[in-house]
Motif scaffolding. Sequence first.
Motif, PDB file in Angstrom:
ATOM      1  N   SER A  88      18.976 -17.210  26.578  1.00 12.45           N
ATOM      2  CA  SER A  88      19.804 -16.975  25.400  1.00 12.45           C
ATOM      3  C   SER A  88      20.208 -18.301  24.772  1.00 12.45           C
ATOM      4  O   SER A  88      20.077 -19.360  25.390  1.00 12.45           O
ATOM      5  CB  SER A  88      21.059 -16.178  25.777  1.00 12.45           C
ATOM      6  N   SER A  89      20.724 -18.227  23.567  1.00 11.36           N
ATOM      7  CA  SER A  89      21.099 -19.445  22.837  1.00 11.36           C
ATOM      8  C   SER A  89      22.106 -20.284  23.608  1.00 11.36           C
ATOM      9  O   SER A  89      21.998 -21.514  23.681  1.00 11.36           O
ATOM     10  CB  SER A  89      21.677 -19.079  21.470  1.00 11.36           C
ATOM     11  N   HIS A  90      23.117 -19.627  24.191  1.00  8.62           N
ATOM     12  CA  HIS A  90      24.186 -20.370  24.866  1.00  8.62           C
ATOM     13  C   HIS A  90      23.713 -21.050  26.151  1.00  8.62           C
ATOM     14  O   HIS A  90      24.372 -21.965  26.651  1.00  8.62           O
ATOM     15  CB  HIS A  90      25.364 -19.439  25.191  1.00  8.62           C
ATOM     16  N   GLN A 180      13.202 -15.079  24.305  1.00  9.70           N
ATOM     17  CA  GLN A 180      14.535 -15.375  23.788  1.00  9.70           C
ATOM     18  C   GLN A 180      15.326 -14.088  23.602  1.00  9.70           C
ATOM     19  O   GLN A 180      14.843 -13.124  23.015  1.00  9.70           O
ATOM     20  CB  GLN A 180      14.438 -16.136  22.471  1.00  9.70           C
ATOM     21  N   PRO A 182      19.033 -12.458  22.265  1.00 11.21           N
ATOM     22  CA  PRO A 182      20.205 -12.738  21.440  1.00 11.21           C
ATOM     23  C   PRO A 182      21.494 -12.162  22.023  1.00 11.21           C
ATOM     24  O   PRO A 182      21.501 -11.078  22.615  1.00 11.21           O
ATOM     25  CB  PRO A 182      19.877 -12.047  20.119  1.00 11.21           C
ATOM     26  N   GLU A 186      25.224 -12.620  17.559  1.00 14.91           N
ATOM     27  CA  GLU A 186      24.200 -13.210  16.706  1.00 14.91           C
ATOM     28  C   GLU A 186      23.657 -12.220  15.667  1.00 14.91           C
ATOM     29  O   GLU A 186      22.901 -12.609  14.779  1.00 14.91           O
ATOM     30  CB  GLU A 186      23.067 -13.787  17.563  1.00 14.91           C
ATOM     31  N   LEU A 192      22.197 -16.449  14.058  1.00 10.68           N
ATOM     32  CA  LEU A 192      21.753 -17.056  15.307  1.00 10.68           C
ATOM     33  C   LEU A 192      22.497 -18.352  15.588  1.00 10.68           C
ATOM     34  O   LEU A 192      22.763 -19.144  14.685  1.00 10.68           O
ATOM     35  CB  LEU A 192      20.253 -17.329  15.256  1.00 10.68           C
ATOM     36  N   GLN A 193      22.817 -18.580  16.857  1.00 12.43           N
ATOM     37  CA  GLN A 193      23.469 -19.815  17.267  1.00 12.43           C
ATOM     38  C   GLN A 193      22.460 -20.976  17.194  1.00 12.43           C
ATOM     39  O   GLN A 193      21.250 -20.769  17.301  1.00 12.43           O
ATOM     40  CB  GLN A 193      24.001 -19.683  18.686  1.00 12.43           C
ATOM     41  N   GLY A 195      21.607 -23.049  19.339  1.00  8.72           N
ATOM     42  CA  GLY A 195      20.783 -23.148  20.533  1.00  8.72           C
ATOM     43  C   GLY A 195      19.518 -22.321  20.473  1.00  8.72           C
ATOM     44  O   GLY A 195      18.536 -22.613  21.163  1.00  8.72           O
ATOM     45  N   TYR A 196      19.506 -21.297  19.635  1.00  9.21           N
ATOM     46  CA  TYR A 196      18.339 -20.413  19.528  1.00  9.21           C
ATOM     47  C   TYR A 196      17.117 -21.191  19.038  1.00  9.21           C
ATOM     48  O   TYR A 196      16.037 -21.140  19.653  1.00  9.21           O
ATOM     49  CB  TYR A 196      18.659 -19.267  18.573  1.00  9.21           C
ATOM     50  N   GLU A 197      17.273 -21.925  17.956  1.00 12.46           N
ATOM     51  CA  GLU A 197      16.162 -22.711  17.412  1.00 12.46           C
ATOM     52  C   GLU A 197      15.810 -23.882  18.307  1.00 12.46           C
ATOM     53  O   GLU A 197      14.646 -24.275  18.410  1.00 12.46           O
ATOM     54  CB  GLU A 197      16.497 -23.193  16.005  1.00 12.46           C
ATOM     55  N   SER A 212      10.526 -13.265  21.064  1.00 16.62           N
ATOM     56  CA  SER A 212      11.927 -12.926  20.824  1.00 16.62           C
ATOM     57  C   SER A 212      12.098 -11.422  20.869  1.00 16.62           C
ATOM     58  O   SER A 212      11.277 -10.673  20.320  1.00 16.62           O
ATOM     59  CB  SER A 212      12.389 -13.448  19.460  1.00 16.62           C
TER      60      SER A 212
END
Length: 261
Positions: A88-90, A180, A182, A186, A192-193, A195-197, A212
Amino acid sequence: MRSANFAAEKPAGEFRVMVFGDSVLNGGNLTDHGKLATTLVADRLAAAKGRPVAVGNISAGSWGPGNWLAYAREFGFFDADVVLLLISSHDIGDNPTFAPLDPNTHPQKQPLSALAEGIGRYLPRYLPAWASGPTKVAVVDPMAQPIVTNDDQAVAQGGEDLRTFLDLARSQVPRVLVVQFPDHTEFGAGGLQPGYELVKSIAQESGVEVISVFPEMKAALDRGANPYRDNIHINDLGQAILADAFFDALAGREVTRKVDN
């Protein structure tokens, strides 16, 4: 691992997948073993491929790139055909702190029995609420919450560990995938945060396939079926969505290329 036991050395003819993740993949104590995405996909892959399949669930609450890297360095990848990382992004800034572990969220030993665990681990948590009167007692999953941070140093360390983990996996395993996942927030106005990209770019730079599950999770929410338990963790529907994504990614092509030493 939160998965069925398998031989350390892969038997001839077996298809083996090691799935790394955090509390989302682990499911916590509110998710039955049979409802886990890794369990569901193992059964479906065995039927589709017509041969034995082993899927390892390598996960724990609040794990991030540093934890996955440390595990892989100590135990390896068990002769896997595929390594799949659910992230996940975090997670990009969720680094190990090396603080003492809380036995309520990260037990250090097997309990003597279910009754002993109920009395020693859960009764003290709910007893005050029961003693106060006939109010509804919330069912709480004691899975640790991730450390969500925007600290540049933490993100840089997580990014470095993620690159190293993916490079290590690619050097030993024929196929490596990043999936990925979410958070519920998000899908809101913030989108999206960051961190996602970042996770996506690191994986692509490492030559790793990226998938994703954002579209599938959004589709469920749009039709009024919520796959989340909270902002981060998922229920049985969320696990089923993950299993579908895993199956679609794994059921097709076989990878037979020689892995560089």
